[in-house]
Scaffold this motif. Structure first.
Motif, PDB file in Angstrom:
ATOM      1  N   LEU A   1      51.322  21.792  60.909  1.00 37.97           N
ATOM      2  CA  LEU A   1      52.187  21.305  59.617  1.00 37.97           C
ATOM      3  C   LEU A   1      53.172  21.806  59.738  1.00 37.97           C
ATOM      4  O   LEU A   1      54.124  21.415  59.510  1.00 37.97           O
ATOM      5  CB  LEU A   1      51.519  22.053  57.990  1.00 37.97           C
TER       6      LEU A   1
ATOM      7  N   ILE B   1      57.088  25.608  53.363  1.00 37.76           N
ATOM      8  CA  ILE B   1      55.581  25.083  53.872  1.00 37.76           C
ATOM      9  C   ILE B   1      54.525  26.649  54.220  1.00 37.76           C
ATOM     10  O   ILE B   1      53.750  26.828  53.465  1.00 37.76           O
ATOM     11  CB  ILE B   1      55.698  24.712  55.321  1.00 37.76           C
TER      12      ILE B   1
ATOM     13  N   PRO C   1      54.491  29.040  50.752  1.00 36.77           N
ATOM     14  CA  PRO C   1      53.210  27.734  49.705  1.00 36.77           C
ATOM     15  C   PRO C   1      51.608  28.450  49.987  1.00 36.77           C
ATOM     16  O   PRO C   1      50.339  28.496  49.832  1.00 36.77           O
ATOM     17  CB  PRO C   1      53.225  27.024  49.169  1.00 36.77           C
ATOM     18  N   GLY C   2      52.030  27.998  51.629  1.00 33.81           N
ATOM     19  CA  GLY C   2      50.556  28.375  52.442  1.00 33.81           C
ATOM     20  C   GLY C   2      49.590  29.740  52.221  1.00 33.81           C
ATOM     21  O   GLY C   2      48.569  30.146  52.376  1.00 33.81           O
TER      22      GLY C   2
ATOM     23  N   TRP D   1      44.608  21.832  43.827  1.00 36.58           N
ATOM     24  CA  TRP D   1      44.500  21.022  44.606  1.00 36.58           C
ATOM     25  C   TRP D   1      43.387  20.682  45.169  1.00 36.58           C
ATOM     26  O   TRP D   1      42.856  20.153  46.167  1.00 36.58           O
ATOM     27  CB  TRP D   1      45.936  21.164  45.885  1.00 36.58           C
ATOM     28  N   ARG D   2      42.874  22.026  45.222  1.00 37.39           N
ATOM     29  CA  ARG D   2      41.691  21.824  46.309  1.00 37.39           C
ATOM     30  C   ARG D   2      39.770  22.123  46.096  1.00 37.39           C
ATOM     31  O   ARG D   2      39.757  21.179  46.597  1.00 37.39           O
ATOM     32  CB  ARG D   2      41.493  24.211  46.359  1.00 37.39           C
TER      33      ARG D   2
ATOM     34  N   VAL E   1      40.028  19.305  43.696  1.00 33.86           N
ATOM     35  CA  VAL E   1      40.043  18.022  42.884  1.00 33.86           C
ATOM     36  C   VAL E   1      38.414  17.638  43.982  1.00 33.86           C
ATOM     37  O   VAL E   1      39.285  16.649  45.049  1.00 33.86           O
ATOM     38  CB  VAL E   1      40.887  17.670  42.676  1.00 33.86           C
TER      39      VAL E   1
END
Lengths: 289, 284
Positions: free
Chosen positions: B183, B201, B204-205, B281-282, B284
């Motif tokens: 990323l 990046i 948030p990671g 998000w992980r 869904v």
């Protein structure tokens, strides 16, 4: 047999977007020891709006070449020019990676918008552009989905949309369809052709699939391993658009395929770094070069 | 079966506290095993609770209520303690120490870990000392802290802070270092400036790591609250623990133990809830 254009000679052409002239690049291995040469005296050029496929077995420096063209790494010697100057990563050069590289915690829209954030556009312009490219890759219905919920093909569409959003004049694609199933891959190739026909960026498309290279490209740069270099460039004189007829049935296609496949096989069998080095593998009839 | 996900979560905590490389494996483990049905789990949990109560009752009658009070006796003691007010005062004292120590540990630990991760030279320079301090039993510092800060709230808060700080700092640091190289290269190729790469990046990671650090820090912070209350001025829940334990008032003693367990569960479950919210998000 095939015409191999001399890239250096043509680099004076005003239409040329990307020129590599005798580029060398080596890396220090992580565990120490001698530097490994990834590219040696690699030269090529891509004209404006042209689609060039970089074809070669794994380990011949194809990805290194793309990273050089994007300006992510610098050559040890030789010159890399994009628009007549050493490249810098940014909106003029788009990059589509094999591994998609989507931001997992951002929805599709935000992933696409990511490449527009530092261009000085207004929020409305960014929104409009994002909406438009998402529509272009056919993902409007999934604009608010997280990447984890998408299939491989859809993820690569998002990555493609992200690369296209800043309207780059050069598009670099690193085996973008290699991790996508065969059925989807074929459709993605058509999709890419459609988009490319409309936008016409100069494309450098890395692949190790002979068929993919012939179907997509105007010109194929065949690369050989140990150390990586451009062996020859082969024009693909098949009529476009190629998805409207069965290009694979054309005699010219078959001829190109034979030539490229046998060269690829030779590279692998004669590469000391390859697991097939020195193996006496039978060639199919008529496949000798 | 009902407890399987919890066991898995505990296993994950253990793995994560071992080091950052284990984090990914552990997350993969969690994803392998989706809970079957939340209603069923609730049912199983109540069943297990009944089983525990029954075992407790049996153990109390066999061992004699002088050693192990019955559930009913414990319940009565709880009513008395709440009615007379000691328990509420003790909870108030303990929570003040616990939450302020934990909060200071967050305020110091997260930014320090992030800065250490962001400036590699600084991180490499300091990490040896951080790891050394983390490996030293923090109880060893208590006499020194008493000499410096006395026996009051300040000393107690500092002991909690010192315990909670290390896991929070180390996890924030590991989270920043674990930033996804692919990323990062993508962001560079798009022309994103360095600062923006860090905020959009890298940070948030690192959030899942930070939350794991907070959870471990919360647990250690609670332990240190009790330790502090035992070693310095005897107050709060730790103080009650000492008083009732030393005078063999086992019913009251059990009330305090259960109160501590409840506080621990509430804090870690809240953090687990935040984690689930942040990493939607992980799943869904």
């Amino acid at each position: 047999m095939m015409s191999a254009g001399d890239p250096v000679e043509r680099s004076g052409d005003a239409e040329v977007r990307v020129v590599l002239d005798r580029v060398c690049k080596s890396f220090a291995p992580a565990g120490g020891g001698d530097r490994v040469s990834a590219l040696q005296d690699a030269s090529l050029s891509v004209g404006s709006g042209k689609f060039l496929a970089l074809l070669g077995p794994s380990g011949c420096g194809k990805t290194t070449l793309l990273r050089l063209v994007d300006g992510l790494i610098q050559p040890d010697s030789g010159t890399v020019h994009v628009f007549g100057a050493p490249p810098r990563p940014g909106p003029d050069i788009g990059f589509v990676f094999q591994s998609f590289r989507l931001i997992p915690w951002a929805k599709v829209t935000r992933n696409v918008d990511f490449s527009l954030r530092d261009l000085g556009l207004t929020a409305a312009e960014r929104e409009e552009r994002t909406r438009r490219v998402i529509k272009m890759v056919g993902l409007t219905r999934f604009a608010n989905a997280y990447p984890a919920t998408l299939s491989g093909g859809m993820k690569q569409r998002v990555a493609l949309a992200r690369a296209l959003a800043p309207e780059p004049k050069v598009l670099l694609m690193d085996e973008p369809f290699a991790s996508i199933d065969a059925q989807t891959r074929e459709l993605m190739q058509i999709e890419l052709m459609r988009i490319w026909t409309r936008r016409r960026p100069a494309v450098l498309f890395v692949t190790h699939s002979v068929d993919e290279a012939i179907i997509l490209a105007d010109e194929i740069a065949l690369m050989g391993p140990s150390p990586g270099k451009v062996i020859e460039t082969v024009p693909v004189d098949l009529e476009r658009p190629r998805w409207t007829y069965d290009a694979r049935a054309e005699p010219r296609y078959v001829e190109l395929r034979k030539h490229l496949s046998s060269r690829m096989r030779q590279f692998v069998l004669s590469d000391p770094a390859s697991e097939f080095f020195g193996r006496d593998l039978v060639q199919p009839d008529g496949m000798g070069s | 079966m009902a407890l399987f996900k919890r066991e898995l979560a505990m296993l994950r905590d253990v793995l994560q506290s071992c080091g950052s490389s284990a984090v990914r494996t552990a997350f993969a483990l969690r994803n392998l095993c989706k809970p079957p049905d939340s209603l069923m789990i609730a049912f199983y949990r109540i069943g297990f609770f009944a089983l525990l109560m029954a075992l407790w009752q049996v153990a109390a009658t066999r061992m004699g209520t002088n050693v192990l009070p019955s559930p009913l006796a414990t319940w009565r003691a709880a009513q008395t303690l709440v009615g007379e007010g000691q328990l509420i005062v003790a909870i108030g004292d303990s929570l003040t120490v616990y939450l302020s120590g934990f909060a200071i540990a967050i305020i110091v630990g997260v930014p320090l870990g992030v800065v250490m991760g962001g400036f590699r030279v600084l991180g490499k320079t300091l990490e040896v000392y951080v790891f050394a301090l983390a490996a030293t039993p923090r109880v060893a510092f208590i006499p020194l802290i008493i000499v410096l800060l006395g026996l009051g709230v300040e000393a107690k808060t500092f002991i909690v802070f010192l315990g909670a700080l290390m896991p929070i700092l180390i996890n924030a640091y590991a989270g920043v270092l674990a930033a996804d190289e692919e990323l990062l290269e993508m962001a560079r190729s798009v022309g994103t400036p360095r600062g923006r790469i860090f905020t959009s990046i890298v940070l948030p990671g690192a959030v899942p790591f930070v939350i794991v650090g907070l959870r471990i820090g919360a647990t250690i912070g609670l332990i240190n609250t009790v330790v502090a209350e035992l070693y310095t001025a005897v107050r709060g829940l730790g103080g009650l623990l000492a008083i009732y334990g030393n005078t063999f008032r086992m019913a009251e003693y059990f009330v305090v133990v259960l109160t501590l367990a409840t506080v621990g569960v509430i804090v870690t479950e809240s953090l687990r809830y935040i984690e689930a919210r942040v990493s939607r998000w992980r799943d869904v």
